[in-house]
Design a protein around this motif. Structure first.
Motif, PDB file in Angstrom:
ATOM      1  N   MET A  34       0.848  -1.201   0.000  1.00  0.00           N
ATOM      2  CA  MET A  34       0.000   0.000   0.000  1.00  0.00           C
ATOM      3  C   MET A  34       0.878   1.245   0.000  1.00  0.00           C
ATOM      4  O   MET A  34       1.998   1.225   0.513  1.00  0.00           O
ATOM      5  CB  MET A  34      -0.891   0.032   1.235  1.00  0.00           C
ATOM      6  CG  MET A  34      -1.951  -1.058   1.288  1.00  0.00           C
ATOM      7  SD  MET A  34      -3.125  -0.797   2.644  1.00  0.00           S
ATOM      8  CE  MET A  34      -2.048  -0.994   4.077  1.00  0.00           C
ATOM      9  N   LYS A  35       0.322   2.313  -0.556  1.00  0.00           N
ATOM     10  CA  LYS A  35       1.005   3.601  -0.565  1.00  0.00           C
ATOM     11  C   LYS A  35       0.065   4.666  -0.015  1.00  0.00           C
ATOM     12  O   LYS A  35      -1.114   4.715  -0.396  1.00  0.00           O
ATOM     13  CB  LYS A  35       1.404   3.995  -1.991  1.00  0.00           C
ATOM     14  CG  LYS A  35       2.406   3.096  -2.669  1.00  0.00           C
ATOM     15  CD  LYS A  35       2.669   3.587  -4.087  1.00  0.00           C
ATOM     16  CE  LYS A  35       3.610   2.652  -4.829  1.00  0.00           C
ATOM     17  NZ  LYS A  35       3.811   3.108  -6.232  1.00  0.00           N
ATOM     18  N   LEU A  36       0.598   5.523   0.848  1.00  0.00           N
ATOM     19  CA  LEU A  36      -0.163   6.682   1.294  1.00  0.00           C
ATOM     20  C   LEU A  36       0.407   7.911   0.618  1.00  0.00           C
ATOM     21  O   LEU A  36       1.570   8.273   0.828  1.00  0.00           O
ATOM     22  CB  LEU A  36      -0.096   6.846   2.815  1.00  0.00           C
ATOM     23  CG  LEU A  36      -0.923   8.036   3.333  1.00  0.00           C
ATOM     24  CD1 LEU A  36      -2.417   7.744   3.196  1.00  0.00           C
ATOM     25  CD2 LEU A  36      -0.571   8.373   4.770  1.00  0.00           C
ATOM     26  N   HIS A  37      -0.401   8.545  -0.198  1.00  0.00           N
ATOM     27  CA  HIS A  37      -0.035   9.818  -0.807  1.00  0.00           C
ATOM     28  C   HIS A  37      -0.429  10.894   0.192  1.00  0.00           C
ATOM     29  O   HIS A  37      -1.609  11.019   0.547  1.00  0.00           O
ATOM     30  CB  HIS A  37      -0.755   9.992  -2.142  1.00  0.00           C
ATOM     31  CG  HIS A  37      -0.405   8.932  -3.147  1.00  0.00           C
ATOM     32  ND1 HIS A  37       0.512   9.127  -4.152  1.00  0.00           N
ATOM     33  CD2 HIS A  37      -0.851   7.644  -3.277  1.00  0.00           C
ATOM     34  CE1 HIS A  37       0.626   8.013  -4.872  1.00  0.00           C
ATOM     35  NE2 HIS A  37      -0.200   7.110  -4.361  1.00  0.00           N
ATOM     36  N   GLY A  47      -4.285  -1.519  -6.925  1.00  0.00           N
ATOM     37  CA  GLY A  47      -4.549  -0.330  -7.719  1.00  0.00           C
ATOM     38  C   GLY A  47      -5.779   0.454  -7.323  1.00  0.00           C
ATOM     39  O   GLY A  47      -5.968   1.586  -7.786  1.00  0.00           O
ATOM     40  N   ARG A  48      -6.635  -0.129  -6.507  1.00  0.00           N
ATOM     41  CA  ARG A  48      -7.805   0.618  -6.053  1.00  0.00           C
ATOM     42  C   ARG A  48      -7.380   1.733  -5.102  1.00  0.00           C
ATOM     43  O   ARG A  48      -6.333   1.655  -4.459  1.00  0.00           O
ATOM     44  CB  ARG A  48      -8.813  -0.317  -5.383  1.00  0.00           C
ATOM     45  CG  ARG A  48      -9.510  -1.237  -6.363  1.00  0.00           C
ATOM     46  CD  ARG A  48     -10.531  -2.138  -5.676  1.00  0.00           C
ATOM     47  NE  ARG A  48      -9.885  -3.081  -4.760  1.00  0.00           N
ATOM     48  CZ  ARG A  48     -10.553  -3.894  -3.947  1.00  0.00           C
ATOM     49  NH1 ARG A  48     -11.878  -3.862  -3.934  1.00  0.00           N
ATOM     50  NH2 ARG A  48      -9.893  -4.743  -3.170  1.00  0.00           N
ATOM     51  N   VAL A  49      -8.222   2.763  -5.012  1.00  0.00           N
ATOM     52  CA  VAL A  49      -7.859   3.981  -4.297  1.00  0.00           C
ATOM     53  C   VAL A  49      -8.932   4.338  -3.279  1.00  0.00           C
ATOM     54  O   VAL A  49     -10.133   4.216  -3.558  1.00  0.00           O
ATOM     55  CB  VAL A  49      -7.671   5.149  -5.305  1.00  0.00           C
ATOM     56  CG1 VAL A  49      -7.504   6.475  -4.581  1.00  0.00           C
ATOM     57  CG2 VAL A  49      -6.472   4.873  -6.205  1.00  0.00           C
ATOM     58  N   ALA A 106     -12.425   7.850   5.715  1.00  0.00           N
ATOM     59  CA  ALA A 106     -12.641   6.607   4.977  1.00  0.00           C
ATOM     60  C   ALA A 106     -11.388   5.723   5.027  1.00  0.00           C
ATOM     61  O   ALA A 106     -11.495   4.501   5.172  1.00  0.00           O
ATOM     62  CB  ALA A 106     -13.006   6.918   3.527  1.00  0.00           C
ATOM     63  N   ILE A 107     -10.234   6.327   4.932  1.00  0.00           N
ATOM     64  CA  ILE A 107      -8.982   5.560   5.025  1.00  0.00           C
ATOM     65  C   ILE A 107      -8.843   4.951   6.414  1.00  0.00           C
ATOM     66  O   ILE A 107      -8.495   3.775   6.566  1.00  0.00           O
ATOM     67  CB  ILE A 107      -7.775   6.461   4.694  1.00  0.00           C
ATOM     68  CG1 ILE A 107      -7.839   6.933   3.235  1.00  0.00           C
ATOM     69  CG2 ILE A 107      -6.470   5.703   4.949  1.00  0.00           C
ATOM     70  CD1 ILE A 107      -6.822   8.000   2.891  1.00  0.00           C
ATOM     71  N   ILE A 108      -9.133   5.736   7.436  1.00  0.00           N
ATOM     72  CA  ILE A 108      -9.054   5.239   8.814  1.00  0.00           C
ATOM     73  C   ILE A 108     -10.025   4.086   9.021  1.00  0.00           C
ATOM     74  O   ILE A 108      -9.693   3.084   9.663  1.00  0.00           O
ATOM     75  CB  ILE A 108      -9.312   6.381   9.807  1.00  0.00           C
ATOM     76  CG1 ILE A 108      -8.148   7.379   9.777  1.00  0.00           C
ATOM     77  CG2 ILE A 108      -9.519   5.845  11.229  1.00  0.00           C
ATOM     78  CD1 ILE A 108      -8.427   8.680  10.491  1.00  0.00           C
TER      79      ILE A 108
END
Length: 210
Positions: A1-4, A60-62, A68-70
């Motif tokens: 996973m990546k956090l932008h 690839g989903r965002v 919502a991320i939390i």
């Protein structure tokens, strides 16, 4: 996973705290917001809202939006939970988070302030009055809510940081950045002191990412 994310973004700060609390290993990609990198490709294609934070999954989903991320991270790694077990306290903690996330922080974003300057003629003095008004209003409401609530513990609703703390702490940092007085907000000042001493919260602090 990546956090932008961006170091000074309070919404990014929230997510970094949860990642640190849950000890989730992840890649971090800095989005240069002062340079408006969020408005250009490739980030603009990743998140059409053009805001940080944004979580990019391995497939690839965002997932945009900090809450919502939390919520996704809570489902992925349930313990330690950022929500109280008691249903009433859980709802109160979420309400307190929304005081900040829905009614305070959005009004002080770079985008809102740029629109106020470009379309409504806000100068630096008007910008400062705007920021002070909304930060102070939100924190006053949060402090009063906590003072009247049946909460107990080192943090707002327990002995470990939870969803309310995760939203309040970055807003207190914004208050300090913009010179907004908070000396009289005793509930929040107590929280700020214990948050600064918590290793996971310190790890997520913007100063650690500059």
């Amino acid at each position: 996973m990546k956090l932008h994310h961006f170091a000074h973004s309070s919404a990014s700060y929230r997510v970094r705290m949860v990642l640190a609390l849950k000890q989730i290993e992840i890649s971090y990609v800095t989005v240069d917001m002062p340079a408006q990198e969020q408005t250009r490709l490739p980030f603009a294609a990743l998140n059409p809202q053009r805001m940080v934070p944004c979580l990019e999954l391995d497939d690839g989903r965002v997932i945009p939006q900090s809450l919502a991320i939390i919520d996704y991270l809570e489902g992925l790694v349930p313990e330690p939970s950022v929500y109280p077990a008691d249903p009433v306290l859980r709802s109160q903690a979420l309400a307190l988070a929304l005081f900040i996330g829905s009614e305070t922080a959005p009004l002080q974003t770079r985008l809102v302030r740029r629109i106020l300057a470009e379309s409504f003629g806000f100068d630096e003095a008007a910008d400062q009055r705007w920021i002070t008004t909304w930060i102070r209003r939100g924190l006053e409401h949060a402090n009063a809510f906590l003072a009247a609530s049946d909460h107990a513990g080192t943090f707002t609703f327990g002995e470990t940081p939870g969803i309310a703390d995760i939203f309040i702490v970055p807003q207190l940092r914004n208050a300090a950045r913009f010179g907004v007085a908070t000396d009289d907000l005793t509930e929040l000042n107590r929280l700020d002191a214990v948050a600064k001493a918590h290793p996971a919260l310190a790890k997520a602090h913007p100063d650690a990412w500059l």
